[in-house]
Design a protein around this motif. Sequence first.
Motif, PDB file in Angstrom:
ATOM      1  N   ASN A   1       0.825  -1.206   0.000  1.00 11.26           N
ATOM      2  CA  ASN A   1       0.000   0.000   0.000  1.00 11.26           C
ATOM      3  C   ASN A   1       0.866   1.267   0.000  1.00 11.26           C
ATOM      4  OD1 ASN A   1      -2.709   1.425   0.499  1.00 11.26           O
ATOM      5  ND2 ASN A   1      -1.490   2.139   2.224  1.00 11.26           N
ATOM      6  N   ASP A   2       1.865   1.304   0.905  1.00 10.26           N
ATOM      7  CA  ASP A   2       2.701   2.496   1.028  1.00 10.26           C
ATOM      8  C   ASP A   2       3.593   2.695  -0.197  1.00 10.26           C
ATOM      9  OD1 ASP A   2       1.500   2.647   3.463  1.00 10.26           O
ATOM     10  OD2 ASP A   2       3.345   2.742   4.635  1.00 10.26           O
ATOM     11  N   LEU A   3       4.189   1.613  -0.687  1.00 13.34           N
ATOM     12  CA  LEU A   3       5.048   1.734  -1.864  1.00 13.34           C
ATOM     13  C   LEU A   3       4.248   2.163  -3.095  1.00 13.34           C
ATOM     14  CD1 LEU A   3       7.113   0.320  -0.001  1.00 13.34           C
ATOM     15  CD2 LEU A   3       7.901  -0.934  -2.015  1.00 13.34           C
ATOM     16  N   THR A   4       2.997   1.740  -3.161  1.00 11.86           N
ATOM     17  CA  THR A   4       2.148   2.175  -4.268  1.00 11.86           C
ATOM     18  C   THR A   4       1.909   3.679  -4.205  1.00 11.86           C
ATOM     19  OG1 THR A   4       1.055   0.013  -4.386  1.00 11.86           O
ATOM     20  CG2 THR A   4      -0.090   1.875  -5.395  1.00 11.86           C
TER      21      THR A   4
ATOM     22  N   LEU B   1      14.445  -5.992   3.096  1.00 14.49           N
ATOM     23  CA  LEU B   1      12.983  -6.077   3.101  1.00 14.49           C
ATOM     24  C   LEU B   1      12.378  -5.083   2.108  1.00 14.49           C
ATOM     25  CD1 LEU B   1      10.382  -7.238   4.446  1.00 14.49           C
ATOM     26  CD2 LEU B   1      10.540  -5.333   6.077  1.00 14.49           C
ATOM     27  N   GLY B   2      13.027  -3.938   1.947  1.00 18.45           N
ATOM     28  CA  GLY B   2      12.552  -2.943   0.989  1.00 18.45           C
ATOM     29  C   GLY B   2      12.540  -3.488  -0.432  1.00 18.45           C
ATOM     30  N   ALA B   3      13.500  -4.346  -0.744  1.00 22.37           N
ATOM     31  CA  ALA B   3      13.518  -4.977  -2.069  1.00 22.37           C
ATOM     32  C   ALA B   3      12.336  -5.936  -2.210  1.00 22.37           C
ATOM     33  CB  ALA B   3      14.835  -5.719  -2.277  1.00 22.37           C
ATOM     34  N   TYR B   4      12.052  -6.701  -1.148  1.00 22.40           N
ATOM     35  CA  TYR B   4      10.929  -7.644  -1.215  1.00 22.40           C
ATOM     36  C   TYR B   4       9.601  -6.917  -1.393  1.00 22.40           C
ATOM     37  CZ  TYR B   4       7.618 -11.311  -0.074  1.00 22.40           C
ATOM     38  OH  TYR B   4       6.562 -12.177  -0.125  1.00 22.40           O
ATOM     39  N   PHE B   5       9.389  -5.855  -0.640  1.00 26.17           N
ATOM     40  CA  PHE B   5       8.171  -5.064  -0.822  1.00 26.17           C
ATOM     41  C   PHE B   5       8.098  -4.516  -2.248  1.00 26.17           C
ATOM     42  CE2 PHE B   5       7.579  -3.726   3.934  1.00 26.17           C
ATOM     43  CZ  PHE B   5       7.151  -5.009   4.224  1.00 26.17           C
ATOM     44  N   SER B   6       9.231  -4.072  -2.768  1.00 23.51           N
ATOM     45  CA  SER B   6       9.272  -3.514  -4.121  1.00 23.51           C
ATOM     46  C   SER B   6       8.895  -4.561  -5.168  1.00 23.51           C
ATOM     47  CB  SER B   6      10.676  -2.972  -4.424  1.00 23.51           C
ATOM     48  OG  SER B   6      11.006  -1.893  -3.566  1.00 23.51           O
ATOM     49  N   LEU B   7       9.382  -5.767  -4.992  1.00 28.08           N
ATOM     50  CA  LEU B   7       9.075  -6.841  -5.944  1.00 28.08           C
ATOM     51  C   LEU B   7       7.583  -7.137  -5.992  1.00 28.08           C
ATOM     52  CD1 LEU B   7      12.027  -9.248  -5.096  1.00 28.08           C
ATOM     53  CD2 LEU B   7      11.654  -8.132  -7.311  1.00 28.08           C
ATOM     54  N   ASN B   8       6.900  -6.923  -4.884  1.00 26.68           N
ATOM     55  CA  ASN B   8       5.464  -7.172  -4.825  1.00 26.68           C
ATOM     56  C   ASN B   8       4.641  -5.965  -5.248  1.00 26.68           C
ATOM     57  OD1 ASN B   8       4.684  -9.954  -3.385  1.00 26.68           O
ATOM     58  ND2 ASN B   8       6.630  -9.235  -2.545  1.00 26.68           N
ATOM     59  N   ALA B   9       5.134  -4.762  -4.961  1.00 28.31           N
ATOM     60  CA  ALA B   9       4.362  -3.548  -5.243  1.00 28.31           C
ATOM     61  C   ALA B   9       4.564  -3.028  -6.656  1.00 28.31           C
ATOM     62  CB  ALA B   9       4.736  -2.451  -4.244  1.00 28.31           C
ATOM     63  N   TYR B  10       5.745  -3.270  -7.227  1.00 30.21           N
ATOM     64  CA  TYR B  10       6.119  -2.579  -8.470  1.00 30.21           C
ATOM     65  C   TYR B  10       6.252  -3.508  -9.669  1.00 30.21           C
ATOM     66  CZ  TYR B  10       7.207   1.424  -5.423  1.00 30.21           C
ATOM     67  OH  TYR B  10       7.141   2.469  -4.539  1.00 30.21           O
ATOM     68  N   THR B  11       5.558  -4.612  -9.655  1.00 35.44           N
ATOM     69  CA  THR B  11       5.650  -5.588 -10.744  1.00 35.44           C
ATOM     70  C   THR B  11       5.389  -4.963 -12.109  1.00 35.44           C
ATOM     71  OG1 THR B  11       4.884  -7.321  -9.249  1.00 35.44           O
ATOM     72  CG2 THR B  11       4.771  -7.796 -11.588  1.00 35.44           C
TER      73      THR B  11
END
Length: 230
Positions: free
Chosen positions: A76-79, A99-109
């Motif tokens: 949500n936040d990365l979006t 962890l920031g990379a993992y969130f990015s992989l899910n948010a920024y596909t």
Amino acid sequence: MKIQNIKIGNIPSIIWGDRSDKVYVHVHGKMSCKEHARDFAEIAVKKGYQTLSFDLPEHGERKDSSYRCDIWNGINDLTLIGDYAFSNWDHVSLFGCSLGAYFSLNAYTNSNFVNCLFQSPVLNMEYLIKQMFNWFDVTEEQLRIQKEIVTSVDLLRWDYYKFVKEHPVKKWNIPTSILYGRKDSMQSLEIVKDFAKSHDCKLEISQNSDHPFMQKEDVKIVHAWLEENI
């Protein structure tokens, strides 16, 4: 270097550097904060980039919030941050740590970043959670029954574990460079190599570095890698 403190929605953020049409979205890792983007921003500004950093949930100015630092709030936040970046800059790139990379992989596909840099990325969260099972003598069945188990590293959650098992990272089409420490206990060398091969990433392995890249020589290694790849 010019620094502008702003809020994007309710997310404390910093814009580093003089106005440019190019920016890096900087997504920090666990136990970090938006201010820790300074070294990155100082290198980026020399190359004509601004940097947009922000506090993940339960980090920095948001440390005492009840808004959890989990995959759903992370996405949500990365979006929100990504939407702001693409609305305010012509050329947007990405840096994600751990962890920031993992969130990015899910948010920024499906995001159109020009370039992506991952330092010590968590690419396979299921692997990491299973590592924690081993470290703290926890079984999958125990977690299923108890729902949440507190450890000295992090809170193990059944709903989080179930999500990552059901949503492995498969799609990633952004040009990406990875810096990985050979002594990293969070992700195996095999996982990182497989990801780099599957997604055509440039991979640099630092043989004597651990996950945090916090030793004296590590600072030089990280800076040299950023100078080469930003």
